[in-house]
Motif scaffolding. Structure first.
Motif, short mmCIF file in Angstrom:
data_model
loop_
_atom_site.label_atom_id
_atom_site.label_comp_id
_atom_site.label_asym_id
_atom_site.label_seq_id
_atom_site.Cartn_x
_atom_site.Cartn_y
_atom_site.Cartn_z
N VAL A 125 0.86 -1.18 0.00
CA VAL A 125 0.00 0.00 0.00
C VAL A 125 0.90 1.23 0.00
CG1 VAL A 125 -1.79 1.28 1.21
CG2 VAL A 125 -1.81 -1.22 1.26
N THR A 148 -0.89 -0.89 -4.64
CA THR A 148 -1.99 0.06 -4.79
C THR A 148 -1.54 1.45 -4.37
OG1 THR A 148 -4.32 0.49 -4.31
CG2 THR A 148 -2.98 -0.32 -2.48
N ASP A 149 -1.94 2.42 -5.16
CA ASP A 149 -1.64 3.82 -4.87
C ASP A 149 -2.61 4.68 -5.68
OD1 ASP A 149 -0.53 6.46 -4.69
OD2 ASP A 149 1.39 5.58 -4.11
N THR A 162 -6.00 -2.67 -7.06
CA THR A 162 -6.94 -2.07 -6.11
C THR A 162 -6.53 -2.44 -4.69
OG1 THR A 162 -8.42 -3.98 -6.06
CG2 THR A 162 -8.78 -2.34 -7.80
N LEU A 163 -7.07 -1.71 -3.72
CA LEU A 163 -6.82 -2.06 -2.32
C LEU A 163 -7.31 -3.47 -2.03
CD1 LEU A 163 -5.86 -1.25 0.51
CD2 LEU A 163 -8.15 -0.31 0.91
N GLU A 164 -8.43 -3.85 -2.63
CA GLU A 164 -8.96 -5.19 -2.41
C GLU A 164 -7.99 -6.25 -2.90
OE1 GLU A 164 -11.86 -2.27 -1.91
OE2 GLU A 164 -10.67 -2.62 -3.73
N VAL A 166 -4.72 -5.97 -3.03
CA VAL A 166 -3.59 -5.98 -2.10
C VAL A 166 -3.95 -6.71 -0.82
CG1 VAL A 166 -2.23 -4.48 -0.58
CG2 VAL A 166 -2.42 -3.96 -3.02
N LEU A 167 -5.17 -6.46 -0.32
CA LEU A 167 -5.59 -7.08 0.94
C LEU A 167 -5.80 -8.58 0.80
CD1 LEU A 167 -8.10 -4.35 2.18
CD2 LEU A 167 -5.80 -4.82 3.07
N LEU A 174 2.48 -1.85 4.58
CA LEU A 174 1.85 -0.53 4.53
C LEU A 174 2.90 0.57 4.49
CD1 LEU A 174 -0.91 -1.12 7.25
CD2 LEU A 174 -1.08 -1.46 4.77
N TRP A 184 -8.48 10.87 -1.16
CA TRP A 184 -7.84 9.59 -0.84
C TRP A 184 -7.29 9.60 0.58
CZ3 TRP A 184 -9.39 6.37 -4.30
CH2 TRP A 184 -9.55 6.76 -5.63
N THR A 186 -6.05 8.30 4.17
CA THR A 186 -5.46 7.02 4.58
C THR A 186 -5.61 6.77 6.07
OG1 THR A 186 -3.29 8.05 4.97
CG2 THR A 186 -3.72 7.16 2.75
N LEU A 189 -7.25 3.56 7.04
CA LEU A 189 -7.49 2.89 5.75
C LEU A 189 -7.80 1.41 6.01
CD1 LEU A 189 -7.36 3.23 2.62
CD2 LEU A 189 -4.99 2.46 2.77
#
Length: 376
Positions: A125, A148-149, A162-164, A166-167, A174, A184, A186, A189
């Protein structure tokens, strides 16, 4: 121009070598700097523990502020700009050190979870100075990555996830700045629902800004019956008074020292000295090479990348030092957190560890990919 009156955080190294030509340098603990200390000061040099805003600088002659850190969320840059006060930071100064930290922590996570460092995927992230270096090293090791950025994606940069995405990775690192407003943000987040979804098979490494993770939610997740994810925190909400329960529950707990390499600290001081010289219209004679000692000779562990990483830097030592302070009264714990940072032992970056090349080219590529310098 010389004869400047300079006040600096006492934890900034090489102040004499870098700033003596510009004037006199006084030092104070960063958290102890007050407006009354600045009534006869032209230049203020800080680290992340000093909040620089109107309440600190109003009515003082300070015209130039430098922070020897990557981040600037402790500076009220809008107010500084409005007052015509020049401010600079040191972007990237300790990025290599943080990348070292992340690799060393990921090696411990892999060992604890019965994996190899190169197994599985890592989601990152933030793709700034630190995140990009972590990504570069992981790719060099052949590790699958997702980055993701969103602000960077908005500029047209492609290949970001996407953040999804990455998660969903096996390990999550992080490196986002702390942003509290705008499109955006954080802060938190990783909020309670996100943290709740992390599984025991995952690992979480937070070495950017503490408030990117909801610390209370993480503690609740780690106290669940399944134990939650393997977690390493170097940054915390409420520093220096961190949650002792959370610090006991995570697998690795360190006192905001991921970037505390000798080279990273010196690099930050040099960057500020050069920026001040530019502001003064003077030539800078300060060179990092003149301040950094000789590289360390490290003996690589044959065919064992993880063991070599631990030989260069083992985060468990720093974690043990912090945990030893957690039973103290509240005020003493806060002081101990700062003391561990102030008295942090010399730690060299992987690039300043020179290792003899092995006869195995695969191992050599791994060691160089991890950031070490090989002697052939």
């Amino acid at each position: 121009m010389s004869g400047l009156r300079i006040l600096a955080d006492e934890n900034i190294p090489a102040l004499g070598a870098c700033f003596a030509d510009h004037g006199t340098v006084k030092t104070l603990p960063g958290r102890a700097i007050r407006q009354s200390d600045l009534l006869d000061i032209d230049v203020l040099l800080v680290r992340s523990v000093t909040r620089v805003d109107e309440s600190l600088l109003a009515g003082t002659p300070v015209r130039w502020v430098g922070t020897a850190t990557i981040g600037t969320d402790h500076l009220d840059t809008g107010w500084l700009d409005a007052q015509g006060i020049t401010w600079v930071s040191a972007p990237g100064c300790n990025a290599e050190a943080v990348a070292d930290y992340v690799l060393a922590v990921l090696a411990l996570a892999a060992k604890a979870q019965g994996r190899q460092l190169t197994d599985g995927s890592v989601g990152i992230v933030g793709y700034g100075n630190v995140g990009s270096r972590v990504h570069q090293r992981l790719k060099a090791l052949g590790i699958e990555t997702q980055v993701t950025d969103p602000p960077l994606a908005e500029t047209g940069v492609t290949g970001l996830a996407t953040l999804e995405d990455v998660l969903a990775c096996d390990r999550i690192a992080l490196h986002a700045p702390l942003v509290r407003s705008g499109p955006w943000p954080t802060e938190h987040l990783l909020d309670a629902p996100v943290v709740e979804a992390l599984t025991p098979d995952q690992a979480l490494v937070s070495a950017g800004r503490g408030a990117v993770v909801d610390n209370a939610a993480l503690l609740e997740r780690l106290e669940a019956s399944d134990g939650g994810p393997w977690a390493a925190l170097d940054v915390w909400e409420g520093e220096p008074l961190i949650d002792p329960q959370l610090a006991q529950k995570v697998s690795i707990a360190t006192p905001h020292i991921a970037g505390y390499s000798l080279e990273g600290k010196l690099r930050g001081t040099v960057m500020l000295a050069r920026a001040l010289s530019v502001w003064l219209g003077a030539d800078s004679t300060v060179r990092l090479e003149a301040l950094v000692p000789e590289p360390v000779e490290l003996e690589a562990v044959p065919d064992d990348l993880e063991a070599t990483l631990r030989a260069a830097y083992d985060p468990r030592r720093d974690s043990g030092e912090l945990r030893a302070t957690l039973a103290a009264p509240q005020t003493e714990r806060a002081s101990a957190f700062d003391r561990l940072r102030k008295e942090y032992p010399v730690r060299r970056e992987f690039g300043f560890h020179h290792l003899p090349a092995s006869g195995n080219p695969v191992v050599n590529r791994q060691l160089e990919g991890a950031g070490f310098t090989l002697i052939y």
